[in-house]
Design a protein around this motif. Structure first.
Motif, PDB file in Angstrom:
ATOM      1  N   LEU A 116      14.236  42.741 -54.832  1.00  0.00           N
ATOM      2  CA  LEU A 116      15.442  42.825 -55.654  1.00  0.00           C
ATOM      3  C   LEU A 116      16.408  43.870 -55.110  1.00  0.00           C
ATOM      4  O   LEU A 116      17.566  43.906 -55.514  1.00  0.00           O
ATOM      5  CB  LEU A 116      15.086  43.145 -57.109  1.00  0.00           C
ATOM      6  CG  LEU A 116      14.396  42.015 -57.858  1.00  0.00           C
ATOM      7  CD1 LEU A 116      14.135  42.420 -59.306  1.00  0.00           C
ATOM      8  CD2 LEU A 116      15.208  40.732 -57.814  1.00  0.00           C
ATOM      9  N   LEU A 117      15.964  44.680 -54.167  1.00  0.00           N
ATOM     10  CA  LEU A 117      16.828  45.687 -53.565  1.00  0.00           C
ATOM     11  C   LEU A 117      17.758  45.067 -52.524  1.00  0.00           C
ATOM     12  O   LEU A 117      18.960  45.281 -52.549  1.00  0.00           O
ATOM     13  CB  LEU A 117      16.006  46.803 -52.930  1.00  0.00           C
ATOM     14  CG  LEU A 117      16.805  47.947 -52.332  1.00  0.00           C
ATOM     15  CD1 LEU A 117      17.499  48.737 -53.445  1.00  0.00           C
ATOM     16  CD2 LEU A 117      15.920  48.847 -51.514  1.00  0.00           C
ATOM     17  N   ASP A 118      17.196  44.267 -51.615  1.00  0.00           N
ATOM     18  CA  ASP A 118      18.017  43.740 -50.527  1.00  0.00           C
ATOM     19  C   ASP A 118      17.905  42.230 -50.328  1.00  0.00           C
ATOM     20  O   ASP A 118      18.505  41.681 -49.411  1.00  0.00           O
ATOM     21  CB  ASP A 118      17.702  44.459 -49.220  1.00  0.00           C
ATOM     22  CG  ASP A 118      16.252  44.312 -48.791  1.00  0.00           C
ATOM     23  OD1 ASP A 118      15.544  43.422 -49.303  1.00  0.00           O
ATOM     24  OD2 ASP A 118      15.817  45.105 -47.934  1.00  0.00           O
ATOM     25  N   GLY A 119      17.128  41.551 -51.157  1.00  0.00           N
ATOM     26  CA  GLY A 119      17.030  40.092 -51.082  1.00  0.00           C
ATOM     27  C   GLY A 119      16.123  39.553 -49.994  1.00  0.00           C
ATOM     28  O   GLY A 119      15.973  38.342 -49.865  1.00  0.00           O
ATOM     29  N   THR A 120      15.509  40.418 -49.215  1.00  0.00           N
ATOM     30  CA  THR A 120      14.632  39.946 -48.142  1.00  0.00           C
ATOM     31  C   THR A 120      13.309  39.444 -48.709  1.00  0.00           C
ATOM     32  O   THR A 120      12.921  39.789 -49.823  1.00  0.00           O
ATOM     33  CB  THR A 120      14.346  41.069 -47.120  1.00  0.00           C
ATOM     34  OG1 THR A 120      13.718  42.153 -47.800  1.00  0.00           O
ATOM     35  CG2 THR A 120      15.623  41.535 -46.446  1.00  0.00           C
ATOM     36  N   GLU A 121      12.625  38.637 -47.917  1.00  0.00           N
ATOM     37  CA  GLU A 121      11.298  38.142 -48.272  1.00  0.00           C
ATOM     38  C   GLU A 121      10.317  38.542 -47.186  1.00  0.00           C
ATOM     39  O   GLU A 121       9.794  37.700 -46.472  1.00  0.00           O
ATOM     40  CB  GLU A 121      11.318  36.630 -48.476  1.00  0.00           C
ATOM     41  CG  GLU A 121      12.020  36.220 -49.744  1.00  0.00           C
ATOM     42  CD  GLU A 121      11.756  34.763 -50.126  1.00  0.00           C
ATOM     43  OE1 GLU A 121      11.132  34.027 -49.343  1.00  0.00           O
ATOM     44  OE2 GLU A 121      12.190  34.399 -51.216  1.00  0.00           O
ATOM     45  N   ASN A 122      10.090  39.839 -47.056  1.00  0.00           N
ATOM     46  CA  ASN A 122       9.129  40.312 -46.058  1.00  0.00           C
ATOM     47  C   ASN A 122       8.118  41.290 -46.640  1.00  0.00           C
ATOM     48  O   ASN A 122       7.566  42.107 -45.929  1.00  0.00           O
ATOM     49  CB  ASN A 122       9.851  40.915 -44.844  1.00  0.00           C
ATOM     50  CG  ASN A 122      10.676  42.137 -45.207  1.00  0.00           C
ATOM     51  OD1 ASN A 122      10.741  42.516 -46.371  1.00  0.00           O
ATOM     52  ND2 ASN A 122      11.315  42.730 -44.213  1.00  0.00           N
ATOM     53  N   SER A 123       7.875  41.187 -47.937  1.00  0.00           N
ATOM     54  CA  SER A 123       6.836  41.991 -48.588  1.00  0.00           C
ATOM     55  C   SER A 123       5.718  41.054 -49.031  1.00  0.00           C
ATOM     56  O   SER A 123       5.902  40.252 -49.942  1.00  0.00           O
ATOM     57  CB  SER A 123       7.396  42.740 -49.797  1.00  0.00           C
ATOM     58  OG  SER A 123       8.279  43.741 -49.377  1.00  0.00           O
TER      59      SER A 123
END
Length: 174
Positions: A76-83
């Motif tokens: 939700l911080l930067d929209g990435t999907e790498n967690s």
């Protein structure tokens, strides 16, 4: 032997300064008293699909194809999907451990939740204490550590809200 353990001249892993004297620079913990039994809280926290309703780094969790038990979500911080994360099986009573990382093949246990039955601390059996713990890897920057601690302070409140039956709108809908 004890004398060696108590020597104060050994350099700490991370130096302390006035700002951090009351902060652990390697582990962060935050706690809430939740209005559910410890059994219900553990069941909620062990379900990977529920993680996507409270973990700010893995929102809208979904399984990762070809990696059994591994999930990914959107930050939700930067929209990435790498967690990526996996709920570690076999944790002890009242303990839920999460292996996390930036790829599905490089997961390490860095986040844990301890759930204690309410009666152990004078609360009712329909309440429990939930503590969210996060550990800092050696290579984590100060900024990333500050952000993780801030996220955990919000996430414990989201866990409490979910256990109270409060859910966010799906897909950003209001």
């Amino acid at each position: 032997m004890w004398r060696k353990l108590l020597e104060l001249d050994a350099a700490p892993a991370r130096p302390c300064d006035e700002r951090s004297m009351n902060e652990d620079t390697n582990c962060h913990a935050t706690t809430v008293v939740a209005p559910v039994s410890a059994t219900a809280a553990v069941a909620f926290l062990r379900a990977p699909e529920n993680v996507g309703t409270w973990a700010l780094g893995t929102w809208a969790t979904r399984p990762v194809p070809d990696h059994a038990g591994v999930f990914v979500g959107r930050s939700l911080l930067d929209g990435t999907e790498n967690s990526y994360f996996r709920v570690r099986e076999g944790s002890g009573a009242g303990i839920v451990e999460y292996e996390v990382g930036s790829s599905p093949t490089a997961l390490t246990m860095r986040v844990s939740v301890k759930v204690v039955p309410g009666p152990d601390f004078g609360y009712s059996a329909d309440e429990c204490m939930i503590t969210l713990l996060g550990w800092r890897p050696k290579d984590m920057t100060d900024e990333r550590w500050r952000r993780l601690r801030a996220f955990h302070e919000v996430e414990i409140l989201l866990i409490d809200a979910r256990l109270r039956g409060k859910m966010p709108p799906l897909g950003g809908q209001t």
